[in-house]
Design a protein around this motif. Structure first.
Motif: not given
Length: 317
Positions: A140-153, A194-202
Motif C-alpha cells: 500500500p503506497w501513498n503518493g501522487f501520479p508522476l503525470a501530474a508533475v510532468l504536466k506541470a513541467a 507515455d509510460e511515465a504519463m500512465h495513470p498507474l505510474t506513481l
C-alpha cells in the motif's frame, strides 16, 4: 506532443486517506496484523488487475505484512543483503529534500518536497510489486501520479523519454563506497514518456499510511507496478525529460540480463533463473513458502498492454 490516451483517475475514485487509515485500524484490531485498502471498482481494477471484496470495500489482494515490506528490501546503496537497507540506513537524512525537474520542458523547476506534496496531494494505492529475483509483495503506497508533475513541467514537442537520477551520498550510504559490487553511482533509471504519463505510474512518498522509511526509498521514489522492481528508482533527486533513451543502472552493468523496458513477462527468463513463477513474501507456512505463476505485466495487462503494441516483448525486454 501526442494527446494522452489514458483517462486520469478522478478524485472521487481515490480512497480518502481517512477511510484508508480507519479501515487499517479496524482490521488491525480484529485480525492483529493485516491491512485492507478500499477502492471503488474502477480503482481496484487499476490497482490490482481485478475487483473483489464487499460492502463498498473491494480489496483485490491482501497487503504484505508491514514488517516484510520494510525489512526485506533491495536498495544497494545500503548493501546487497535484503536486511542491509533497514540495518544500515540509520545515518541517511531524507529531509530537507528537493527534486529538480528539467530537460525538454517549458517550465523547469526545482521542487521542495513539501511543495510537491502540497500541490499534487496524496493518494493511497494498493499495488502488486515484483522483483526480478522472482519474489513479490503487495504494497500500500501513498503518493501522487508522476503525470501530474510532468504536466506541470510541460514536455516540449519531440520529448520521448523521462530520465531519473538518485541521490549520491557515500557518507550516508555505505553501498556507494565501493567494494565488489559493480553498479555505478548515482543510480539512474528511465521510462518512455507515455509510460511515465500512465495513470498507474506513481511517485511514492509513503507506505502503510506513513512517510517512506529510508530502506524503502525515502523520501520519494518511483513505482511502476507492471515492471520489475529495479525500475523503481529510490531517493530521487532529478527528473529529466529528453528525446533520447536514457541510460539505466542495471542495463549498463549487465545489458544481457536487464533490458530498458523491464516489463514483467513470464515468457522471458532471466539468464540465471526462471521468471515463470514467484515467491510470495509474507505468505505460506513455516516450512513452505507460497508460490504462484507470474502474470504478464504483473497482472496489469488490461491497463498497459496497448503501450507495447507491435513490439517484440522477447527482444524489447
Amino acid at each position: 506532443m501526442e494527446a494522452y490516451r489514458y483517462p486520469q483517475p478522478m478524485a472521487s475514485e481515490i480512497t480518502p486517506r481517512s477511510y484508508f487509515l480507519s479501515r487499517r485500524t479496524l482490521i488491525a484490531g480484529a485480525a492483529g496484523s493485516m491491512l485492507a485498502v478500499g477502492h471503488t471498482d474502477q480503482t481496484a481494477q487499476a490497482a490490482a488487475g481485478h475487483a473483489g471484496g464487499e460492502a463498498g470495500w473491494p480489496a483485490p489482494e491482501k497487503p504484505t505484512p508491514r514488517n516484510d515490506v520494510t525489512q526485506y528490501n533491495n536498495f544497494y546503496e545500503f548493501g546487497t543483503d535484503k536486511s542491509d537497507p533497514a540495518e544500515l540506513s540509520g545515518a541517511f537524512k531524507p529531509l530537507p529534500w528537493s527534486v529538480q525537474v528539467d530537460g525538454m520542458v517549458d517550465n523547469p523547476r526545482t521542487w521542495p518536497l513539501e511543495d510537491l506534496t502540497r500541490q499534487f496531494g496524496q493518494e493511497d494505492r494498493l499495488y502488486r510489486m515484483r522483483c526480478v529475483e522472482a519474489w513479490s509483495m503487495v504494497i500500500p503506497w501513498n503518493g501522487f501520479p508522476l503525470a501530474a508533475v510532468l504536466k506541470a513541467a510541460g514536455p516540449k514537442i519531440g520529448a520521448r523519454y523521462v530520465a531519473f537520477t538518485s541521490v549520491f551520498r557515500p557518507s550516508e550510504m555505505p553501498g556507494q563506497r565501493g567494494g565488489l559490487f559493480a553498479l555505478k553511482w548515482p543510480y539512474v533509471e528511465g521510462l518512455r514518456l507515455d509510460e511515465a504519463m500512465h495513470p498507474l505510474t506513481l511517485l511514492a512518498t509513503g507506505v502503510y499510511g506513513e512517510a517512506l522509511p529510508a530502506q524503502n526509498g525515502a523520501p520519494i521514489r518511483l513505482v511502476v507496478p507492471w515492471k520489475y522492481g529495479f525500475k523503481g528508482i529510490k531517493s530521487i533527486t532529478r527528473i529529466t525529460v529528453t528525446d533520447r533513451q536514457p541510460p539505466t543502472s542495471w542495463n549498463l552493468m549487465a545489458p544481457e540480463e536487464y533490458g530498458f523496458y523491464a516489463n514483467v513477462n513470464p515468457a522471458v527468463d532471466h539468464p540465471r533463473w526462471s521468471q515463470g513463477s514467484e515467491q510470495v513474501i509474507g505468505e505460506g507456512s513455516l516450512f513452505r513458502t507460497a508460490r504462484k505463476p507470474t502474470q504478464l505485466f504483473n497482472g496489469y495487462a488490461e491497463q498497459v498492454a496497448d503501450l507495447y503494441q507491435g513490439m517484440d516483448l522477447r527482444k524489447d525486454f
